[in-house]
Design an enzyme around this catalytic site. Sequence first.
Site, PDB file in Angstrom:
ATOM      1  CB  THR A  28      23.953  27.722 -40.210  1.00 53.34           C
ATOM      2  OG1 THR A  28      25.355  27.478 -40.309  1.00 53.34           O
ATOM      3  CG2 THR A  28      23.719  29.140 -39.732  1.00 53.34           C
ATOM      4  N   GLY A  29      21.490  27.676 -38.039  1.00 54.38           N
ATOM      5  CA  GLY A  29      20.095  28.049 -37.827  1.00 54.38           C
ATOM      6  C   GLY A  29      19.633  27.683 -36.438  1.00 54.38           C
ATOM      7  CB  SER A  30      16.474  28.445 -34.668  1.00 54.34           C
ATOM      8  OG  SER A  30      15.562  27.862 -35.589  1.00 54.34           O
ATOM      9  CB  THR A  31      16.476  23.273 -35.962  1.00 53.92           C
ATOM     10  OG1 THR A  31      15.231  23.952 -36.148  1.00 53.92           O
ATOM     11  CG2 THR A  31      16.183  21.865 -35.476  1.00 53.92           C
ATOM     12  CB  ALA A  84      15.212  22.141 -44.259  1.00 51.45           C
ATOM     13  CE  LYS A  95      20.558  23.268 -45.428  1.00 55.80           C
ATOM     14  NZ  LYS A  95      20.158  23.793 -44.092  1.00 55.80           N
ATOM     15  N   GLY A  97      17.812  30.389 -45.163  1.00 53.14           N
ATOM     16  CA  GLY A  97      17.207  31.492 -44.444  1.00 53.14           C
ATOM     17  C   GLY A  97      18.204  32.231 -43.558  1.00 53.14           C
ATOM     18  CD  GLU A 104      23.008  26.007 -44.189  1.00 60.07           C
ATOM     19  OE1 GLU A 104      22.677  26.388 -43.052  1.00 60.07           O
ATOM     20  OE2 GLU A 104      22.261  26.108 -45.183  1.00 60.07           O
TER      21      GLU A 104
END
Length: 218
Positions: A28-31, A84, A95, A97, A104
């Site tokens: 999960t996240g932008s990357t 990360a 991790k 954020g 995760e």
Amino acid sequence: MTQDEMKKAVAQAALDYVVAGSIVGVGTGSTANMFIDALASMKDDILGTVASSNVSAERLASHGIKVLNFNDVSENMVVYVDGADEFDAGKCLVKGGGGALTREKIVAAGFDKFVCIVDESKKVDVLGAFPLPIEVIPMSRNLITRAMKEMGGNPVWREGFVTDNGNDILDVHGLSITDPKALEATLNHMPGVVTNGLFAMCGADIVLMATPEGVEIL
């Protein structure tokens, strides 16, 4: 290269670790979002995916990528790919954020290999510059807040945010985490803590780090 361009480059590089005929764990996240977008080019080559959050599941589905229930799979779980917020030389991570740290950690534990995709801004000598997220049962929030203050941290309730599990997040500022494994174990034993954002006892197997010159394998 801009930061977004580096994220896209490292997301694309992670496709080299995706095995045809396997199930892919997705973080999960932008990357991780950029990895999902890149994975769409291989959706017919894999059996499906397991997502670490509702947001990632929705993005996968929007690409027509099959999303499986983690409890329904037990084989062909080759690689988990996620970003990360920080990582150190020992491939220990911070991790959470995005607030998906518990899922995760669960999903990462089910796969043979954890490939962490980051840009060079995430590399640190000592973890703790990024506030350490801790997912807590709501009734324990003040208890854990007091405990973290006693440990020298400055915990801040992520007010207005609820995890996919229905819990609260405390973001602990001001820590210098010189022994990530020990701190992870200590936090795990606190009543009311669901998960903490240290991925040290089971850190990344491979870190792919994007730089302006290209992607490095660590």
